[in-house]
Design an enzyme around this catalytic site. Structure first.
Site, PDB file in Angstrom:
ATOM      1  N   GLN A 123      -1.184 107.957 -81.367  1.00  0.00           N
ATOM      2  CA  GLN A 123      -0.538 106.654 -81.505  1.00  0.00           C
ATOM      3  C   GLN A 123       0.465 106.450 -80.380  1.00  0.00           C
ATOM      4  O   GLN A 123       1.478 107.149 -80.326  1.00  0.00           O
ATOM      5  CB  GLN A 123       0.171 106.605 -82.863  1.00  0.00           C
ATOM      6  CG  GLN A 123       0.989 105.374 -83.116  1.00  0.00           C
ATOM      7  CD  GLN A 123       1.824 105.518 -84.387  1.00  0.00           C
ATOM      8  OE1 GLN A 123       2.080 106.625 -84.855  1.00  0.00           O
ATOM      9  NE2 GLN A 123       2.247 104.406 -84.958  1.00  0.00           N
ATOM     10  N   GLY A 124       0.194 105.512 -79.478  1.00  0.00           N
ATOM     11  CA  GLY A 124       1.093 105.286 -78.340  1.00  0.00           C
ATOM     12  C   GLY A 124       2.072 104.155 -78.592  1.00  0.00           C
ATOM     13  O   GLY A 124       1.809 103.010 -78.214  1.00  0.00           O
ATOM     14  N   ASN A 163      16.715 106.674 -89.724  1.00  0.00           N
ATOM     15  CA  ASN A 163      17.272 106.212 -91.004  1.00  0.00           C
ATOM     16  C   ASN A 163      18.269 105.068 -90.826  1.00  0.00           C
ATOM     17  O   ASN A 163      18.387 104.210 -91.703  1.00  0.00           O
ATOM     18  CB  ASN A 163      17.918 107.388 -91.738  1.00  0.00           C
ATOM     19  CG  ASN A 163      16.864 108.346 -92.288  1.00  0.00           C
ATOM     20  OD1 ASN A 163      15.664 108.124 -92.087  1.00  0.00           O
ATOM     21  ND2 ASN A 163      17.292 109.379 -92.977  1.00  0.00           N
ATOM     22  N   GLU A 173       0.910 102.635 -97.930  1.00  0.00           N
ATOM     23  CA  GLU A 173       1.115 103.995 -97.415  1.00  0.00           C
ATOM     24  C   GLU A 173       2.578 104.270 -97.071  1.00  0.00           C
ATOM     25  O   GLU A 173       2.976 105.421 -96.935  1.00  0.00           O
ATOM     26  CB  GLU A 173       0.254 104.243 -96.166  1.00  0.00           C
ATOM     27  CG  GLU A 173      -1.219 104.400 -96.450  1.00  0.00           C
ATOM     28  CD  GLU A 173      -1.949 103.068 -96.531  1.00  0.00           C
ATOM     29  OE1 GLU A 173      -1.272 102.008 -96.492  1.00  0.00           O
ATOM     30  OE2 GLU A 173      -3.182 103.071 -96.652  1.00  0.00           O
TER      31      GLU A 173
END
Lengths: 385, 369
Positions: free
Chosen positions: A125-126, A369, A244
């Site tokens: 995943q880029g 976070n 997800e």
């Protein structure tokens, strides 16, 4: 596929899945120390799943998936974790598949989906760039259309398992003049064997090379490898993760770490120390209540609802809790917390330092976070910008 | 904004929540606490009567005893909604344990009388069991009590006490009229304004027909009442946490400094998000406890109730603390209601087991299994 898993009761599906995994996940791959093994290291497990038709839990059946409901998918993921199955290189299953199923052309689906299921294509995943981390929309890797190809130039970083992948789905800037930065971004499918691609693995704090830098110099990507509309890639990329997102905050990792802490504490007699028991009790109850909070969101899915932005709280809680548990392991290790290698606990080895270092990462990746808190402040509490 | 999401197939919980909210609009919580403080009282009779009329003082009592015959899901929703509005009559502290003590006791005229009075609001039936230093003697007329019981809520307003005491004959549940000779009530101000009392017995005579129940130990008498009371307190505390949060979010959106609402500053936003997460956790822990205890009172239920009371107590107190801070100097004034949320949270969080001791009990229980 023989079974219609969705027709089974939750308990029946749980049993079916668990029994099959017990019989088919190679024992030497269980509870691997490595968080992100390469494809070759777990290929037996990947192929066993593929052969059974259980590799892609959420893909529709017509594309070779299980077509599980979110409720059954939660069971699938829970049992996977409980049985100590290794993580497989899952960007193809988890991200590229859903991306293509939702936005891909018929040709893209027909070509790429079977190759993911067979393990022929391993994807990475880029997304992140050296100057586009938390502020992903500032990404600058550029794709310029020339005839029937895009010429791609730029650099990606923190690209997990790029050195074990042969394809990358990549966010690129296709319009530098867009007033809103989120516009003018597109999604391309990029063959990592193309000339101009250079991959440099980066060692992490644990001494492993999970992630890489990917340099792209005049890489030619066929125009047909564009996914979805030109300049609308931000929407495409954001919509891929649906239910997800709940798994980023699953209690699995803190539960596992707490189990390790308990073993260590038992072996060292720490439960006789009232101060430890007090600290342990706090961690134990935090894990217990995190599971309650996870259930609250899982119930939304079970009732057929959709997750809101509020699910991000699980990610914050789970990742910070994982950190605190590993910190406690080092506290009770005493002076042995100076060592890089594992601790003795009876006839077991406890990888306290390994877990402590590992727990630094999840609070950073997938949106640090603090970014999650920014999102919650706006989307849930409605605080002004 | 966070709420406990409990299964509500027929919509009764939503209705109950709605009527509690309407009730709170007529019986302002903060002014109720202030008047208790001024009058050194513990129950506001007018509010209490209205609650009895709504069926809340006898909510958990079976219909055969004159109660509403509702379950702990209803009690949780009610306590949460009242906590949210800071309506601080001691339903969770008094009515819940009283109802369960009476419901668990064998049938007797005295039980019938007390249960009917509890439900109708004609009598204020107050349990007392904590820190007993009671000795039970006997004479020709019956039992003779000497000693003290502590941490009794509603004692100044009580018409009858339900004592859980133990002696050589085992543990018993005794009913004692509030005006019984030899019984005195000593009160201290609670942090939130409501008085908390000790009962002192000096050669206090109790007729044997006032023995409502007998078991081998006090624990056996208290097990059910304590579980349910802790659950209701967890709900009230979760409500207080959510109420304090919402007030603070609203305040920070309207308070302007440096030309902007303070809610636009990231330091404030992250604090508010952390408070919101704590409130959500409290609600999730509460839901789990309601579900587990509804399914039976075994180990799972015990653990879940301990966790919920600990979590909700910590959440309410720590949200209260941060809420006071985010209100700035206004938060430190007696005039601003946010301080009352903190004080009420401090009181209830420490009641019937404070968080640290509940957590230790959880771990001891789980590891003994």
């Amino acid at each position: 596929m023989a079974e219609d898993c969705n027709a089974l009761s939750d308990e029946a599906f749980r049993r079916l899945f668990r029994d099959w995994v017990q019989a088919n996940c190679p024992p030497h791959l269980r509870n691997m120390r490595k968080q992100r093994p390469l494809f070759g290291e777990v290929a037996d497990w990947y192929r066993a799943l593929a052969q059974k038709g259980w590799l892609a839990p959420t893909w529709p059946k017509e594309h070779g998936g299980m077509g599980l409901t979110p409720a059954k998918h939660i069971i699938y993921v829970e049992e996977w974790g409980r049985l100590g199955c290794p993580r497989i290189p899952d960007h193809g299953i988890g991200l590229v598949g859903p991306l293509l199923i939702q936005y891909g052309t018929p040709e893209q689906k027909a070509h790429y989906l079977p190759r993911i299921l067979s393990g022929e294509d391993v994807w990475c995943q880029g997304y992140s760039e050296p100057n586009a981390g938390s502020d992903l929309a500032s990404l600058r890797t550029a794709a310029v259309r020339e005839g029937d190809v895009f010429i791609v130039n730029g650099q990606k970083i923190w690209t997990t398992l790029a050195h074990g992948a042969n394809w990358m789905f990549v966010l690129v800037r296709t319009d530098r003049t867009a007033k809103v930065r989120q516009n003018g971004i597109s999604v391309l499918l990029l063959d990592l064997k193309s000339p101009g691609v250079r991959i440099r693995p980066i060692a992490n704090l644990r001494g492993e090379t999970d992630f890489c830098e990917v340099f792209l110099d005049d890489v030619r990507v066929p125009a047909e490898n564009l996914v979805g509309e030109l300049d609308r890639g931000w929407t495409v990329a954001k919509s891929v993760l649906g239910h997800e997102r709940i798994f980023l905050g699953a209690p699995t990792r803190p539960e596992y770490a707490l189990g390790r802490l308990e073993r260590l504490a038992e072996a060292r007699g720490a439960f006789a120390d009232r101060a430890f028991v007090s600290r342990y009790a706090r961690l134990r109850l935090d894990v217990y209540d995190l599971a309650s909070a996870f259930e609250r969101f899982a119930n939304v899915l079970r009732r057929g609802g959709e997750l809101g932005a509020d699910v991000s709280m699980l990610k914050i809680l789970a990742t910070e809790l994982y950190q605190r548990i590993t910190e406690e392991m080092l506290t009770i290790a005493g002076e042995e917390a100076r060592f890089a290698d594992d601790l003795e606990a009876g006839n077991e080895q406890i990888d306290a330092m390994n877990l402590f270092l590992d727990s630094r990462a999840p609070a950073i990746f997938g949106g640090a976070n603090e970014i999650q808190k920014n999102i919650l402040a706006k989307a849930v509490l409605g605080l002004p910008g | 904004m966070p709420r406990a999401i409990i299964d509500d197939a027929d919509g009764t919980l939503a209705l109950l929540r709605q009527s509690a909210t309407q009730f709170a609009a007529r019986h302002d919580g903060p002014s109720g606490l202030r008047s208790k403080r001024a009058q050194e009282s513990d129950i506001d009779r007018q509010t209490w009567t209205a609650m009895a009329e709504a069926g809340w003082t006898g909510l958990l009592l079976p219909e055969s005893l004159g109660g509403a015959g509702l379950g702990l899901g209803e009690q949780a929703v009610l306590s949460e909604a009242l906590g949210y509005a800071l309506v601080a009559e001691p339903l969770a502290l008094v009515c819940v344990p009283a109802a369960i003590l009476l419901a668990n006791a064998p049938p007797s005229p005295e039980r019938t009388r007390l249960a009917a009075g509890l439900a109708s609001g004609d009598r204020v039936v107050v349990p007392a069991w904590q820190d007993p230093t009671i000795t039970i003697g006997r004479d020709a007329a019956g039992l003779v009590l000497n000693g003290d019981l502590r941490f009794v809520d509603g004692a100044r307003s009580a018409t009858d006490f339900l004592l859980v005491v133990a002696g050589v004959e085992g543990a018993m549940l005794l009913s004692v009229p509030a005006d019984q000779p030899g019984l005195s009530v000593l009160s201290r101000p609670g942090v939130d304004g409501a008085a908390i009392s000790s009962l002192s017995f000096s050669a206090c005579r109790v007729a044997t027909d006032r023995v409502l129940d007998r078991r081998d130990s006090r624990e056996m008498l208290l097990r059910g009442p304590l579980l349910q009371a802790r659950l209701a307190l967890a709900a009230e505390l979760a409500g207080i946490a959510c109420g304090a949060l919402d007030r603070t979010v609203d305040y920070s959106k309207t308070r302007v400094q440096f030309g902007k609402p303070i809610a636009s500053f990231q330091a404030i936003q992250h604090r508010l998000v952390e408070m919101w997460m704590d409130a959500e956790l409290a609600c999730a822990a509460l839901v789990r406890a309601v579900e587990r205890l509804s399914a039976g009172d075994g180990q799972e239920a015990h653990l879940a109730v301990l966790a919920a009371k600990a979590r909700a107590g910590d959440a309410a107190v720590s949200i209260g603390r941060r809420a006071v801070h985010l209100h700035g100097a206004m938060g430190y004034t007696d005039e601003c209601a946010i301080g009352l949320y903190l004080k009420r949270a401090l009181n209830l969080s420490a009641a019937f087991g404070q968080p640290e001791s509940l957590r230790l009990e959880f771990v001891a229980r789980e590891r003994a299994a």
